[in-house]
Design an enzyme around this catalytic site. Sequence first.
Site, PDB file in Angstrom:
ATOM      1  N   GLY A  31       5.268 -12.082  -4.974  1.00  0.00           N
ATOM      2  CA  GLY A  31       5.166 -12.320  -6.357  1.00  0.00           C
ATOM      3  C   GLY A  31       3.883 -12.450  -6.997  1.00  0.00           C
ATOM      4  O   GLY A  31       3.021 -12.002  -6.325  1.00  0.00           O
ATOM      5  N   HIS A  37       0.596  -4.136  -6.549  1.00  0.00           N
ATOM      6  CA  HIS A  37       2.032  -4.344  -6.293  1.00  0.00           C
ATOM      7  C   HIS A  37       2.698  -3.343  -7.003  1.00  0.00           C
ATOM      8  O   HIS A  37       3.703  -2.538  -6.596  1.00  0.00           O
ATOM      9  CB  HIS A  37       2.566  -5.527  -6.814  1.00  0.00           C
ATOM     10  CG  HIS A  37       2.279  -6.899  -6.170  1.00  0.00           C
ATOM     11  ND1 HIS A  37       1.255  -7.877  -6.449  1.00  0.00           N
ATOM     12  CD2 HIS A  37       2.427  -7.234  -4.631  1.00  0.00           C
ATOM     13  CE1 HIS A  37       1.122  -8.826  -5.721  1.00  0.00           C
ATOM     14  NE2 HIS A  37       1.785  -8.453  -4.470  1.00  0.00           N
ATOM     15  N   GLY A 147       1.670  -2.215   1.507  1.00  0.00           N
ATOM     16  CA  GLY A 147       0.165  -1.865   1.070  1.00  0.00           C
ATOM     17  C   GLY A 147      -0.927  -1.934   2.373  1.00  0.00           C
ATOM     18  O   GLY A 147      -0.470  -2.678   3.210  1.00  0.00           O
ATOM     19  N   GLN A 148      -1.608  -0.770   2.308  1.00  0.00           N
ATOM     20  CA  GLN A 148      -2.850  -0.760   3.477  1.00  0.00           C
ATOM     21  C   GLN A 148      -3.671  -1.917   3.193  1.00  0.00           C
ATOM     22  O   GLN A 148      -4.241  -2.375   4.489  1.00  0.00           O
ATOM     23  CB  GLN A 148      -3.563   0.541   3.227  1.00  0.00           C
ATOM     24  CG  GLN A 148      -4.715   0.858   4.224  1.00  0.00           C
ATOM     25  CD  GLN A 148      -4.314   0.930   5.590  1.00  0.00           C
ATOM     26  OE1 GLN A 148      -3.105   1.127   5.894  1.00  0.00           O
ATOM     27  NE2 GLN A 148      -5.287   0.509   6.526  1.00  0.00           N
ATOM     28  N   LYS A 149      -3.705  -2.681   2.107  1.00  0.00           N
ATOM     29  CA  LYS A 149      -4.407  -3.750   2.128  1.00  0.00           C
ATOM     30  C   LYS A 149      -4.259  -4.701   3.097  1.00  0.00           C
ATOM     31  O   LYS A 149      -5.099  -5.298   3.792  1.00  0.00           O
ATOM     32  CB  LYS A 149      -4.122  -4.444   0.876  1.00  0.00           C
ATOM     33  CG  LYS A 149      -4.452  -5.895   0.666  1.00  0.00           C
ATOM     34  CD  LYS A 149      -5.927  -6.109   0.058  1.00  0.00           C
ATOM     35  CE  LYS A 149      -6.470  -7.249  -0.084  1.00  0.00           C
ATOM     36  NZ  LYS A 149      -5.660  -8.645  -0.071  1.00  0.00           N
TER      37      LYS A 149
END
Length: 283
Positions: A31, A37, A147-149
Amino acid sequence: MQIIWSSKEMQDTAEQLRSGGKRIGVVPTMGFLHQGHLSLIGLARRESDVVVTTIFVNPAQFGEGEDFERYPRNFDRDRELAEGAGTDILFAPDAMEMYPEGHATFVNVEGVSTTLEGAFRPGHFMGVATIVLKLLNITKPHVAVFGQKDAQQVFVVQKMVTDLNLDVRIHVAPIVREEDGLALSSRNVYLQPDERPRATALYRSLRHAETQIHDGERSVVKLKKEMFDIIAQAGPVQVDYIAFLEPSRFRETASVEPPSLLITLAARYGTTRLIDNILIPVS
Ligand code: AMP
């Protein structure tokens, strides 16, 4: 957009969708949604008929003394953003729904869970693997977008999917950044006004290594030192690690070898801990 709070209702809904021939895409989140996101939701939208976004601040992946209590939450804003980005179903269970009294089963992906993020955050990846497996079992997706993050999280999840023969495709989405390069993160709101500009040095240091490698530099020691200097010169910071990794094994490497190199880092500005990374092609 439908909002579901109960695991059983989510599971029944997913089962019905699957028997109706629908492709389900899931985007697990904690969230406090941002453009990173929303880009994942957009990708899921393109790859599935029904997009399920999950919102759950997972206590099991926070260590003692970490920011579980103060982690930013804003359900009404998240609901609007998730719907605007193309979510069909928002699954937002509470902690008792996910970990009812007596919950005793945890998933441990050995090896990779104890290095880097895992070393600084013991138990973190067990919490991640457990909640991801539960969310996959509840939402029954064909594709799950991450995510690659969170590069190490992606590796842990992919390993779990392979090792446990999970019938789902993991789609990895690129990192979304602010204009000045700072990777978007729900935790960026913690940054004090003086810390925010300093934090842009993280991506600058990653880009510096990329340029140097492109120009032929191959010394990991030299590159790490230069990256550290760029980050430190921006002002007070605690660098937890700068790691050069073989992407296919998520193992640290002492040399820059084809076909690619992953550089990950973590640093703390005051009480805010940030992570970032870059995947660099090497020829
Ligand atoms: P979180 O809510 O932080 O657990 O993140 C949920 C998902 O969004 C994870 O798969 C993250 O890797 C992904 N994510 C977080 N920040 C970004 C970003 N800046 N760009 C792309 N994906 C992101």
